[in-house]
Design a protein around this motif. Sequence first.
Motif, mmCIF file in Angstrom:
data_model
loop_
_atom_site.group_PDB
_atom_site.id
_atom_site.type_symbol
_atom_site.label_atom_id
_atom_site.label_comp_id
_atom_site.label_asym_id
_atom_site.label_seq_id
_atom_site.Cartn_x
_atom_site.Cartn_y
_atom_site.Cartn_z
ATOM 1 N N VAL A 194 0.846 -1.204 0.000
ATOM 2 C CA VAL A 194 0.000 0.000 0.000
ATOM 3 C C VAL A 194 0.876 1.246 0.000
ATOM 4 N N LEU A 195 1.893 1.271 0.854
ATOM 5 C CA LEU A 195 2.789 2.430 0.901
ATOM 6 C C LEU A 195 3.520 2.620 -0.427
ATOM 7 N N ALA A 196 3.801 1.530 -1.109
ATOM 8 C CA ALA A 196 4.504 1.603 -2.394
ATOM 9 C C ALA A 196 3.663 2.269 -3.482
ATOM 10 N N THR A 197 2.355 2.355 -3.288
ATOM 11 C CA THR A 197 1.482 2.969 -4.304
ATOM 12 C C THR A 197 1.389 4.485 -4.162
ATOM 13 N N ILE A 198 2.018 5.055 -3.156
ATOM 14 C CA ILE A 198 1.917 6.502 -2.930
ATOM 15 C C ILE A 198 2.513 7.250 -4.117
ATOM 16 N N GLU A 199 1.711 8.132 -4.678
ATOM 17 C CA GLU A 199 2.141 8.944 -5.812
ATOM 18 C C GLU A 199 2.411 10.368 -5.335
ATOM 19 N N ARG A 200 3.378 11.001 -5.949
ATOM 20 C CA ARG A 200 3.774 12.358 -5.569
ATOM 21 C C ARG A 200 2.581 13.326 -5.602
ATOM 22 N N LYS A 201 1.710 13.205 -6.602
ATOM 23 C CA LYS A 201 0.586 14.141 -6.721
ATOM 24 C C LYS A 201 -0.410 14.024 -5.560
ATOM 25 N N ARG A 202 -0.387 12.885 -4.853
ATOM 26 C CA ARG A 202 -1.310 12.694 -3.723
ATOM 27 C C ARG A 202 -0.730 13.152 -2.388
ATOM 28 N N LEU A 203 0.545 13.542 -2.356
ATOM 29 C CA LEU A 203 1.198 13.867 -1.084
ATOM 30 C C LEU A 203 0.458 14.935 -0.273
#
Length: 167
Positions: free
Chosen positions: A110-119
């Motif tokens: 799940v953490l690996a799916t973090i995208e920069r635009k969602r920060l």
Amino acid sequence: MILDLDLQTDYFRAADETAVRTVLADKEGKPAEAFESVRARRIDPTTVLRRLVAAVEIKEFEAGGTPDRSVWPTGPQPWVTEDEPTEVDRENPWMTGPWVVELSDETRDVLATIERKRLPELAARWARAEELRPLATAELVQLIHRLGVLARRAQKAEQHLYCCLSG
């Protein structure tokens, strides 16, 4: 284990628990120095990190879930019960730490799916957690980004994520 406000938490990636235990068996061994890591003061894996995972999945946080697996210390954990009061050995590694837990691969993924635009959105959602109130949103954005990068690298290398907690 009692969590206090000065708790240091270091998230790191490693091949397996044997590698982690080898580093910790050396009295001077520190996982944060031996493995790629992210320092995250007061971000305990059981509650605070799970709040981030819930934010990434766009779910409401629910206490519980799959418990993290204890990797260190090894050996029997001292249990103190009301029925059998026991003298607590303050030198016992279970009392002094550090403590290391292996996070589930689901958490890593799940953490690996973090995208920069969602920060920014994730930082705003995560910042609602009472435990994070003293932290600025900019700090949370950086931390979320670093945790996402660590998780992606662990996933790509087929490694696991761990958290080292120390007082």
